[in-house]
Design an enzyme around this catalytic site. Structure first.
Site, mmCIF file in Angstrom:
data_model
loop_
_atom_site.group_PDB
_atom_site.id
_atom_site.type_symbol
_atom_site.label_atom_id
_atom_site.label_comp_id
_atom_site.label_asym_id
_atom_site.label_seq_id
_atom_site.Cartn_x
_atom_site.Cartn_y
_atom_site.Cartn_z
ATOM 1 C CB CYS A 165 45.275 36.175 40.120
ATOM 2 S SG CYS A 165 44.983 34.574 40.845
ATOM 3 N NE ARG B 188 43.525 39.362 35.068
ATOM 4 C CZ ARG B 188 44.577 39.289 34.268
ATOM 5 N NH1 ARG B 188 44.718 40.148 33.284
ATOM 6 N NH2 ARG B 188 45.486 38.360 34.431
ATOM 7 C CG ASN C 240 48.250 37.648 38.941
ATOM 8 O OD1 ASN C 240 47.724 37.736 40.037
ATOM 9 N ND2 ASN C 240 47.974 38.468 37.945
ATOM 10 N N GLY C 241 49.737 33.394 39.150
ATOM 11 C CA GLY C 241 50.448 32.232 38.624
ATOM 12 C C GLY C 241 50.440 31.095 39.628
ATOM 13 C CD GLU D 160 31.256 30.476 28.924
ATOM 14 O OE1 GLU D 160 32.293 30.293 29.560
ATOM 15 O OE2 GLU D 160 31.262 30.828 27.743
HETATM 16 C C1 F6R Z 1 34.382 30.960 27.221
HETATM 17 C C2 F6R Z 1 35.707 31.535 27.214
HETATM 18 C C3 F6R Z 1 36.863 30.610 27.308
HETATM 19 C C4 F6R Z 1 38.042 31.119 26.447
HETATM 20 C C5 F6R Z 1 39.287 30.279 26.739
HETATM 21 C C6 F6R Z 1 40.462 30.726 25.908
HETATM 22 O O1 F6R Z 1 33.415 31.952 27.117
HETATM 23 O O2 F6R Z 1 35.882 32.717 27.173
HETATM 24 O O3 F6R Z 1 36.523 29.301 26.954
HETATM 25 O O4 F6R Z 1 37.689 31.068 25.103
HETATM 26 O O5 F6R Z 1 39.612 30.379 28.096
HETATM 27 O O6 F6R Z 1 40.802 32.051 26.183
HETATM 28 P P1 F6R Z 1 41.706 32.869 25.194
HETATM 29 O O7 F6R Z 1 40.949 33.057 23.927
HETATM 30 O O8 F6R Z 1 41.975 34.175 25.899
HETATM 31 O O9 F6R Z 1 42.958 32.065 24.977
#
Ligand code: F6R
Length: 587
Positions: free
Chosen positions: A2, A27, A99-100, A471
């Protein structure tokens, strides 16, 4: 996940709010909405799907004349993506975006229903809105303060009240900033939303209440807090695709540059890095790709030192029994620095008196601020939801840490240092072979299942290769230790099933090749990525031979580009894959 934007100033906020939402699109979201307010009226417009459909609705409405508004992109948690569940929500006097997750929403809702409050959505947000409304008796700050004592969970709220011309914001465990323009104040969940309007901003800390009228007042438990005004270093044009068709491609192509920026301070100077050999045990904790980067780190550290390393998924680590009976360092890896589970894991370690080190991209993020020490990667903003360049830099940073630990252990010599200097050039050469990746993609893009195999470091690398592919392309894919496939999953391999094998570890190369033979014998299409010439299979991508420490860095881009080309051939929404969010700020 969000996104929030809010505006109070002299202009009609519509254009800013819509642009802010577009800046937050990366996002991940499934619906969106805006609310505008003047002295007489509140206008709420919400829509399911892309911001463009909200924009169309907004442009078809007769908008009220106003200079204050809030807007939101929603990534569904409580309730399906629908117009009713989209934010902003309004209950009585209160209109807000959130958000949350409010964890005690159902209990609170039961109480509110007894008071005959009518709910129009399935969301926890509407419950929070009703709670603030319940406490509102003309003093907004007081009502918010009372409400946040009752609400459990995580929140970033941007709020207005029907009978007030001020805008309010408050947060806990979900980021929020205030931006300062010329006679304008912005609220946003992320600096990217407002960077084309201002680079001056303040971070809102937990439970500080921001009141934006003619001036901005921030209070914590009734006491005024003076906010430091920071200058953002990201530039507005980092949001440009620079001629690339997708952010994902642009970000992969930036890898040589960001590698150079990240590695440079450490060339011939490893003093700036912590020495892992000062610890008896290392826990690497992260989610998703960041966790897979950790798997590479673990392999490099364990293979080149006598250290014990565990890699844990943060959502498990935060709740499991962890025995800290040795001198332990907990390494948190996070691009955003806002991943809820990784934050919780960090706090758990800190509570136990354990040292924490964060490998993080976003300066000013929660993990960057709360971790004991930090190593920043220099990825710059990463817009594509699927991480590429940030993952690459997480791996690079772990390679440096492993190398330093190996040097301290006396298990390698320092000649490897020279390789760091050539890594960006090697990666650039790998990226230049676009035709090879396209050719492979054309031969596999219409399949339902794809397997990745490798042993040791090659297995660690293949896990992210598989995640990236599934993905962005939505093809089912799994990564296996090469020797493990035959213990069950090989039953899925038949004529033409693509198996991508990574073979760079020379000590174990022959074993992996035997496993490739096993799948070839069952009709698999065999794609090999190796630092040696291996013939007799369908495709070979030969990468330069590097030391163990830096070998993964020339394999990763091949896997990322294969995933990209496959997704493109399948016509997928590459930068915003369905159901995914960039920064996962809920559990
Ligand atoms: C996959 C991807 C996610 C992030 C995961 C952690 O392409 O982007 O698996 O690696 O959500 O996100 P961060 O690094 O922001 O903690």
């Amino acid at each position: 996940m969000c996104g929030i934007v809010g505006y109070k100033g002299k202009q009609q906020p519509k254009d800013f709010l819509l642009e802010g939402l577009k800046n937050l699109e990366y996002r991940g979201y499934d619906s969106s909405g805006i609310a505008l307010k003047n002295d007489d009226e509140i206008q709420i417009i919400r829509s399911v799907g892309k911001i463009s459909s909200l924009e169309e609705k907004v442009n078809n409405e007769n908008l009220i004349n106003c200079s204050m508004g809030i807007a939101h992109t929603r990534w569904a948690t409580h309730g399906i993506p629908s117009e009713e569940n989209a934010h902003p929500h309004r209950v009585g006097n209160v209109t807000l975006v959130h958000n949350g997750i409010i964890e005690n929403a159902s209990e609170l809702k039961e109480e509110l229903l007894k008071d005959n409050v009518i709910f129009n959505s399935e969301t926890d947000t509407e419950v929070a809105c009703a709670i603030i409304n319940k406490y509102y008796e003309g003093n907004a700050v007081e009502a918010i303060n009372k409400a946040i004592k009752v609400l459990k969970g995580s929140y970033a709220f941007c709020i207005f009240f029907e009978d007030s011309d001020k805008l309010y914001a408050v947060r806990k465990d979900s980021p929020l900033i205030i931006g300062y323009g010329e006679e304008e104040v912005y609220v946003a969940s992320d600096i990217a939303a407002i960077i084309s309007y201002t680079n001056k901003y303040s971070l809102i800390e937990e439970n500080e209440i921001v009141e934006i009228g003619d001036r901005v007042t921030v209070t914590l438990d009734g006491n005024v807090v003076n906010k430091e005004v920071l200058t953002a270093t990201i530039s507005a044009d980092s949001k440009d695709k620079c001629g690339y068709e997708h952010y994902m491609l642009k970000e992969i192509m930036e890898e040589p540059l960001v590698l150079e920026k990240t590695l440079k301070p450490y060339i011939d100077n490893l003093d700036k890095l912590p020495d892992l050999t000062e610890y008896e045990e290392i826990h690497i904790v992260a989610c998703g790709s960041a966790m897979y980067a950790g798997m590479i780190g673990k392999t490099l550290i364990e293979e080149n030192t006598n250290l014990r390393v565990t890699v844990e998924v943060a959502s498990e680590y935060r709740y499991k029994k962890v025995i800290y009976d040795r001198k332990t360092l907990v390494i948190l890896i996070s691009q955003s620095g806002e991943t809820a589970d990784t934050i919780a894991a960090m706090r758990k370690a800190k509570m136990a008196g354990i040292e924490t080190l964060a490998i993080v991209n976003v300066v000013g993020s929660t993990i960057a601020r709360e971790s004991g020490s930090q190593l920043f990667i220099e990825a710059g903003p990463e817009i594509a939801v699927a991480t590429t360049k940030a993952y690459m830099l997480q791996v690079a940073m772990l390679s440096l840490l492993a190398y330093k630990a190996a040097l301290s252990s006396g298990l390698v010599n320092d000649s490897v240092m020279n390789e760091i200097k050539i890594v960006p050039r090697m990666v650039r050469e790998i990226l230049d072979r676009r035709d090879d990746y396209l050719e492979i993609a054309k031969s596999i893009y219409d399949r339902d299942d794809i397997f990745f195999i490798g042993r040791k470091i090659d297995y660690a690398v293949s896990m992210e290769g598989s995640l990236k592919l599934k993905e962005v392309s939505y093809i089912h894919s799994e990564a296996y230790q090469a020797g493990e496939l035959k213990h069950g999953t090989i039953s899925l391999v038949d004529d033409g099933t693509p198996v991508i094998s990574i073979i760079t570890d020379k000590d174990i190369k022959e074993k992996t090749i035997s496993n490739v033979q096993e799948v070839k014998a069952r009709g698999a299409k065999c794609i090999i990525i190796s630092n040696e010439e291996i013939t007799g299979y369908d495709h070979l991508i030969q990468v330069p031979e590097m030391s163990d420490f830096f070998q993964p860095l020339v394999v990763v881009p091949c896997l990322q580009l294969i995933a990209y080309e496959v997704a493109k051939l399948r016509g997928c929404d590459i930068d915003k894959p369905k159901n995914l969010a960039k920064s996962v700020t809920v559990e």
